[in-house]
Structure formats: C-alpha cells, structure tokens
Design a protein around this motif. Structure first.
Motif, PDB file in Angstrom:
ATOM      1  N   UNK A  93       0.850  -1.199   0.000  1.00 26.19           N
ATOM      2  CA  UNK A  93       0.000   0.000   0.000  1.00 26.19           C
ATOM      3  C   UNK A  93       0.878   1.238   0.000  1.00 26.19           C
ATOM      4  N   UNK A  94       0.234   2.367  -0.177  1.00 20.05           N
ATOM      5  CA  UNK A  94       0.886   3.638   0.108  1.00 20.05           C
ATOM      6  C   UNK A  94       0.562   3.964   1.563  1.00 20.05           C
ATOM      7  N   UNK A  95       1.580   4.195   2.357  1.00 17.85           N
ATOM      8  CA  UNK A  95       1.411   4.468   3.787  1.00 17.85           C
ATOM      9  C   UNK A  95       1.540   5.970   4.034  1.00 17.85           C
ATOM     10  N   UNK A  96       0.572   6.492   4.755  1.00 19.01           N
ATOM     11  CA  UNK A  96       0.510   7.913   5.049  1.00 19.01           C
ATOM     12  C   UNK A  96       0.658   8.159   6.546  1.00 19.01           C
ATOM     13  N   UNK A  97       1.483   9.122   6.876  1.00 18.14           N
ATOM     14  CA  UNK A  97       1.556   9.638   8.238  1.00 18.14           C
ATOM     15  C   UNK A  97       0.478  10.705   8.394  1.00 18.14           C
ATOM     16  N   UNK A  98      -0.128  10.783   9.571  1.00 17.46           N
ATOM     17  CA  UNK A  98      -1.203  11.740   9.788  1.00 17.46           C
ATOM     18  C   UNK A  98      -1.145  12.275  11.214  1.00 17.46           C
ATOM     19  N   UNK A  99      -1.731  13.446  11.395  1.00 18.76           N
ATOM     20  CA  UNK A  99      -1.766  14.089  12.707  1.00 18.76           C
ATOM     21  C   UNK A  99      -3.130  14.699  12.955  1.00 18.76           C
ATOM     22  N   UNK A 113      -6.604  15.691  10.547  1.00 19.47           N
ATOM     23  CA  UNK A 113      -6.568  17.039   9.980  1.00 19.47           C
ATOM     24  C   UNK A 113      -5.396  17.230   9.029  1.00 19.47           C
ATOM     25  N   UNK A 114      -4.299  16.519   9.265  1.00 20.61           N
ATOM     26  CA  UNK A 114      -3.077  16.724   8.479  1.00 20.61           C
ATOM     27  C   UNK A 114      -2.545  15.379   7.973  1.00 20.61           C
ATOM     28  N   UNK A 115      -2.048  15.429   6.735  1.00 23.06           N
ATOM     29  CA  UNK A 115      -1.549  14.223   6.069  1.00 23.06           C
ATOM     30  C   UNK A 115      -0.174  14.496   5.457  1.00 23.06           C
ATOM     31  N   UNK A 116       0.641  13.446   5.428  1.00 24.71           N
ATOM     32  CA  UNK A 116       1.845  13.503   4.633  1.00 24.71           C
ATOM     33  C   UNK A 116       1.556  13.098   3.194  1.00 24.71           C
ATOM     34  N   UNK A 117       2.611  13.021   2.404  1.00 24.00           N
ATOM     35  CA  UNK A 117       2.460  12.702   0.975  1.00 24.00           C
ATOM     36  C   UNK A 117       2.427  11.209   0.703  1.00 24.00           C
ATOM     37  N   UNK A 118       2.873  10.415   1.649  1.00 28.86           N
ATOM     38  CA  UNK A 118       2.825   8.964   1.492  1.00 28.86           C
ATOM     39  C   UNK A 118       4.149   8.369   1.076  1.00 28.86           C
ATOM     40  N   UNK A 119       4.316   7.095   1.433  1.00 25.37           N
ATOM     41  CA  UNK A 119       5.494   6.330   1.027  1.00 25.37           C
ATOM     42  C   UNK A 119       5.018   4.928   0.675  1.00 25.37           C
ATOM     43  N   UNK A 120       5.552   4.375  -0.411  1.00 16.18           N
ATOM     44  CA  UNK A 120       5.010   3.124  -0.938  1.00 16.18           C
ATOM     45  C   UNK A 120       5.730   1.908  -0.377  1.00 16.18           C
ATOM     46  N   UNK A 121       4.929   0.926  -0.016  1.00 20.54           N
ATOM     47  CA  UNK A 121       5.431  -0.362   0.455  1.00 20.54           C
ATOM     48  C   UNK A 121       4.891  -1.445  -0.476  1.00 20.54           C
ATOM     49  N   UNK A 122       5.785  -2.271  -0.983  1.00 19.34           N
ATOM     50  CA  UNK A 122       5.391  -3.392  -1.832  1.00 19.34           C
ATOM     51  C   UNK A 122       5.939  -4.669  -1.208  1.00 19.34           C
ATOM     52  N   UNK A 123       5.037  -5.615  -0.966  1.00 15.18           N
ATOM     53  CA  UNK A 123       5.427  -6.900  -0.389  1.00 15.18           C
ATOM     54  C   UNK A 123       5.149  -7.982  -1.429  1.00 15.18           C
ATOM     55  N   UNK A 124       6.188  -8.642  -1.856  1.00 11.74           N
ATOM     56  CA  UNK A 124       6.029  -9.671  -2.886  1.00 11.74           C
ATOM     57  C   UNK A 124       6.070 -11.061  -2.261  1.00 11.74           C
ATOM     58  N   UNK A 125       5.334 -11.968  -2.895  1.00 16.43           N
ATOM     59  CA  UNK A 125       5.254 -13.335  -2.357  1.00 16.43           C
ATOM     60  C   UNK A 125       6.370 -14.205  -2.914  1.00 16.43           C
TER      61      UNK A 125
END
Length: 125
Positions: A93-99, A113-125
């Motif tokens: 997923x794209x993971x977002x930090x929030x406050x 109320x506040x969000x970051x821009x996100x960082x992508x995590x990919x988990x492969x099998x």
C-alpha cells in the motif's frame, strides 16, 4: 498547521520487515495524536487506519496488523515510526503519516486534519 514527511517505503519479500518514519514540523507536533494510514490498490480510495498513538503513548491498531506492527513516537525528535514485521502481500500500500489534535476523534473514525504525501510499500510473495 503541521507538516509531515514520510520515509522508509521499499519493496520487500513476504515475512520481511520495514520501518517507516515520519518527521513532523510546524505547530508543536508533540501536542498532536499521530497515526499511520494506508491506501491499498483497488477501486476504493479510502485510506485505512493502521495504527494510532496519542500524546500520552496510548496506541491502537487495526486488527489486520495487531501483533505485527508497532507505532512509536519521539517527541524530542518530532518523529513517529511504524515498525512492520512479518509483512504479507496484503500489506502492500501507500502508507501515510497523519496528525490530529484529538486522539479520540481518530479512534472513532474521524479523518485526521493533516496528512503527509505517502510512502510506498510493496510486499512480494
């Protein structure tokens, strides 16, 4: 106003670990509840709550990550982290930090109320 910047997203294999970090700046971030949300691939654009942490350190996790993920905060460094262990493809997923000022609002499903821009995590099998 709080500004948030995530880092740490990467591609890993099933069973691997990642640590996401978020640096907060602006209006006294130590006074905000912090959280991680994620947006998974698919037709829904709704971000799913992953983990919350209050200003006092109380935590709350989604059932799907309980026991595998750990949220923590360092108010001296204005950072919040998400340690993710035993990753599964469904965690991709794209993971977002929030406050948000109030932890209870997040606990009861309100959007932060506040969000970051996100960082992508990919988990492969």
């Amino acid at each position: 106003q709080v500004q948030l910047k995530e880092s740490g997203g990467a591609s890993v294999q099933t069973g691997g670990s990642l640590r996401l970090s978020c640096i907060a700046s602006g209006d006294l971030p130590s006074q905000y509840a912090m959280a991680w949300y994620r947006l998974t691939p698919g037709p829904s654009n709704e971000r799913e709550k992953v983990a919350l942490i209050s200003t006092g350190g109380t935590t709350n996790y989604a059932d799907s990550v309980e026991g595998r993920f750990t949220i923590s905060r360092d108010d001296e460094e204005n950072t919040v982290s998400l340690q993710m262990n035993n990753l599964e493809p469904g965690d991709s997923a794209i993971y977002y930090c929030a406050a948000n000022r109030l932890f209870r609002d997040l606990l009861f499903g309100s959007q932060p109320a506040y969000w970051g821009q996100g960082t992508q995590v990919v988990v492969s099998s």
